[in-house]
Design an enzyme around this catalytic site. Structure first.
Site, PDB file in Angstrom:
ATOM      1  N   ASP A   1       0.793  -1.242   0.000  1.00 62.71           N
ATOM      2  CA  ASP A   1       0.000   0.000   0.000  1.00 62.71           C
ATOM      3  C   ASP A   1       0.823   1.288   0.000  1.00 62.71           C
ATOM      4  OD1 ASP A   1      -1.412  -2.172   0.922  1.00 62.71           O
ATOM      5  OD2 ASP A   1      -2.217  -1.187   2.687  1.00 62.71           O
TER       6      ASP A   1
ATOM      7  N   TRP B   1       5.732 -10.416   1.390  1.00 61.43           N
ATOM      8  CA  TRP B   1       5.169  -9.602   2.481  1.00 61.43           C
ATOM      9  C   TRP B   1       5.721 -10.065   3.836  1.00 61.43           C
ATOM     10  CZ3 TRP B   1       2.714  -9.930   7.069  1.00 61.43           C
ATOM     11  CH2 TRP B   1       2.102  -8.767   7.552  1.00 61.43           C
TER      12      TRP B   1
ATOM     13  N   SER C   1      -0.478   0.270   7.476  1.00 57.48           N
ATOM     14  CA  SER C   1      -0.826   1.460   6.680  1.00 57.48           C
ATOM     15  C   SER C   1      -1.397   2.596   7.529  1.00 57.48           C
ATOM     16  CB  SER C   1      -1.840   1.078   5.608  1.00 57.48           C
ATOM     17  OG  SER C   1      -1.164   0.347   4.620  1.00 57.48           O
TER      18      SER C   1
ATOM     19  N   ASP D   1      -5.679   0.961   9.513  1.00 58.08           N
ATOM     20  CA  ASP D   1      -5.550   1.871   8.377  1.00 58.08           C
ATOM     21  C   ASP D   1      -6.187   3.244   8.619  1.00 58.08           C
ATOM     22  OD1 ASP D   1      -4.392  -0.387   7.320  1.00 58.08           O
ATOM     23  OD2 ASP D   1      -6.134  -0.954   6.118  1.00 58.08           O
TER      24      ASP D   1
HETATM   25  C1  FRU Z   1      -3.944  -3.688   2.640  1.00 59.01           C
HETATM   26  C2  FRU Z   1      -3.360  -4.060   3.987  1.00 59.01           C
HETATM   27  C3  FRU Z   1      -3.755  -3.058   5.054  1.00 59.01           C
HETATM   28  C4  FRU Z   1      -2.655  -3.205   6.071  1.00 59.01           C
HETATM   29  C5  FRU Z   1      -1.455  -3.430   5.178  1.00 59.01           C
HETATM   30  C6  FRU Z   1      -0.416  -4.354   5.751  1.00 59.01           C
HETATM   31  O1  FRU Z   1      -3.186  -4.192   1.581  1.00 59.01           O
HETATM   32  O2  FRU Z   1      -3.755  -5.370   4.345  1.00 59.01           O
HETATM   33  O3  FRU Z   1      -5.038  -3.284   5.589  1.00 59.01           O
HETATM   34  O4  FRU Z   1      -2.495  -2.073   6.854  1.00 59.01           O
HETATM   35  O5  FRU Z   1      -1.942  -3.984   3.981  1.00 59.01           O
HETATM   36  O6  FRU Z   1       0.705  -4.405   4.925  1.00 59.01           O
END
Ligand code: FRU
Length: 468
Positions: A56, A80, A116, A177
């Site tokens: 993100d 990730w 995020s 978020d």
């Molecule tokens: C969206 C998400 C967000 C989170 C982030 C973690 O892609 O899942 O909700 O904050 O990515 O990397």
């Protein structure tokens, strides 16, 4: 005195931890760059991290003459994990300068990931970052980080943390978020999450201008679909006198255009924004514009993974349709214009003038008797088409239905090819999508127009080779 020395000691410890964490992260990214740089499938003019995994976009903000972009970043691999905030800045939204990693997980405080969030101006001071802190065996919390310099390079964690206790006895599931916005001079925050099995957007109000004190106002939006159990990355913006709510669910960004009535969002129009992208973010109100970015998830592990969509401006049409078009600054990438003019197409029509892997093409399509017509890029590997029967614009693996069929003037298409990635903006921006292909043959730069099932007219074809 004891209090002061304890505070100084805590700050010193935090600085040491920060410096060690960031030095290690930046060194890992640097070491991965040679591998990432030689991959011919990696887009060039779509912003991406210098190397390794990104997802993100986070905290876009225009501050002291620079557009700053932060993003979810794993410095230690092309998958990730270990979420940090990467950082880049730009004078024009198109040319980006990579900067060192900005925000790190504070392992000593039990923090595992910096998720995020957004960066928001504070009256009379530097902007402040709000992000979701993920720790081992605890509920997510919303943490604050503050910059120590005007280039937003060095950050410090603030002692203030927003915890689930703000919700009283009803904690939110997948609470994360934070996104901040202003309305009538007051500052609000929304977060995504779930409540009673439903995907929701929660609303909070800053009760002091320092943005350290918050009041929970309740659920602002509940997703209408019963199969949505939580919402990620909500964004709110006021565009052309409408309230726009963007949310990420089921791998795509959904848009809701309507009104914010007291603390409730009332939907008037629903759509999908930039199909093929996820987890949107907005630069709010830079010269009156609202500028959208989102993440494009890619496969493959070659020292990099993921990139951002092209900077695009959001508008709301007279009928309430959300429109998305590339920002005017994208024209800075253009080489000399190649004018092709008009073509009548029945079958395939080669356009040798437009050969390349980094192109912008504009054209107006009058489908006529064709059942499908459009453009083939990368010697036929990537097809951009319009199908009148379903009013859909399609790319490999993606399509979006337009609200109306094209009028007598035809359908305008703006197309960007960036090696393996194609962006299409249709009409006034009422349909936009992006597709990234894996494993294309390295060669093959030819461009051709095509029509199937009958004759189509393609008018006003213009093209540009783009600089990276
Ligand atoms: C969206 C998400 C967000 C989170 C982030 C973690 O892609 O899942 O909700 O904050 O990515 O990397």
């Amino acid at each position: 005195m004891v209090g002061l020395s304890a505070l100084l000691f805590a700050m010193l410890t935090q600085d040491q931890e920060r410096d060690a964490a960031l030095n290690k992260a930046n060194a890992a990214i640097l070491a991965a760059q040679p591998l990432a740089a030689v991959d011919p499938e990696r887009p060039q003019f779509h912003y991406h991290a210098p190397a390794q995994w990104m997802n993100d976009p986070n905290g876009p903000i225009f501050y002291k003459g620079w557009y700053h972009m932060f993003y979810q970043h794993n410095p230690y691999g092309d998958h990730w994990e270990h979420m940090h905030w990467g950082h880049a800045r730009s004078k024009d939204l198109v040319h980006w300068e990579d900067l060192p990693v900005a925000v790190w997980p504070s392992l000593a405080e039990g923090e595992r990931h910096v998720f995020s969030g957004s960066v928001f101006p504070v009256e009379g001071g530097r902007p402040v970052a709000f992000y979701t802190s993920i720790g081992d065996g605890r509920e997510p919390e919303q943490w604050i980080a503050t910059p120590e310099d005007d280039n937003l390079l060095h950050w410090r964690k603030d002692p203030v943390k927003i915890t689930q206790s703000i919700h009283g006895s009803k904690p939110l599931a997948e609470w994360r978020d934070p996104f901040l916005f202003q309305d009538f001079g007051l500052t609000y925050m929304v977060t995504g999450g779930g409540l009673d099995g439903k995907g929701i957007v929660a609303l909070y109000k800053a009760t002091k201008p320092d943005l350290r004190h918050w009041q929970y106002l309740g659920v602002m939006f509940t997703h209408p679909d019963t199969d949505v159990h939580n919402i990620e990355c909500p964004n709110v913006a006021f565009v052309d006198d409408k309230c726009v709510l963007l949310i990420s669910v089921h791998g795509r960004v959904e848009s809701f255009v309507g009104e914010l009535q007291n603390t409730h969002f009332v939907t008037e129009k629903r759509g999908v924004l930039a199909d093929g992208s996820y987890a949107s973010q907005l630069f709010q109100g830079v010269n009156g514009r609202v500028i959208h970015f989102a993440w494009v998830n890619t496969g493959g592990h070659k020292g990099w993974n993921g990139f951002l969509t092209l900077p695009s401006e959001l508008r709301v049409g007279k009928d309430g349709t959300l429109l998305r078009l590339p920002v005017k600054e994208m024209a800075k990438l253009r080489g000399p214009e190649i004018k092709i003019g008009d073509a009548v197409v029945n079958g395939t029509f080669d356009v040798p003038q437009l050969s390349g892997q980094a192109l912008e093409i504009e054209m107006t399509l009058l489908p006529g008797a064709a059942t499908k017509a459009g453009l083939r890029l990368r010697s036929g590997e990537l097809e951009v088409s319009y199908t009148p029967a379903t009013r859909t614009v399609s790319l490999p693996g993606r399509s979006v239905a337009l609200p109306e069929p094209p009028g007598p003037k035809g359908l305008k298409l703006r197309i960007f090819l960036d090696r393996t990635t194609v962006d299409v903006y249709a009409g006034q921006g009422e349909g936009s999508l992006i597709s990234h292909a894996e494993h294309l043959p390295a060669k093959g730069d030819a461009v051709a127009l095509f029509s199937e099932g009958g004759q189509a007219q393609i008018k006003a074809i213009r093209g540009w080779l783009l600089h990276s």
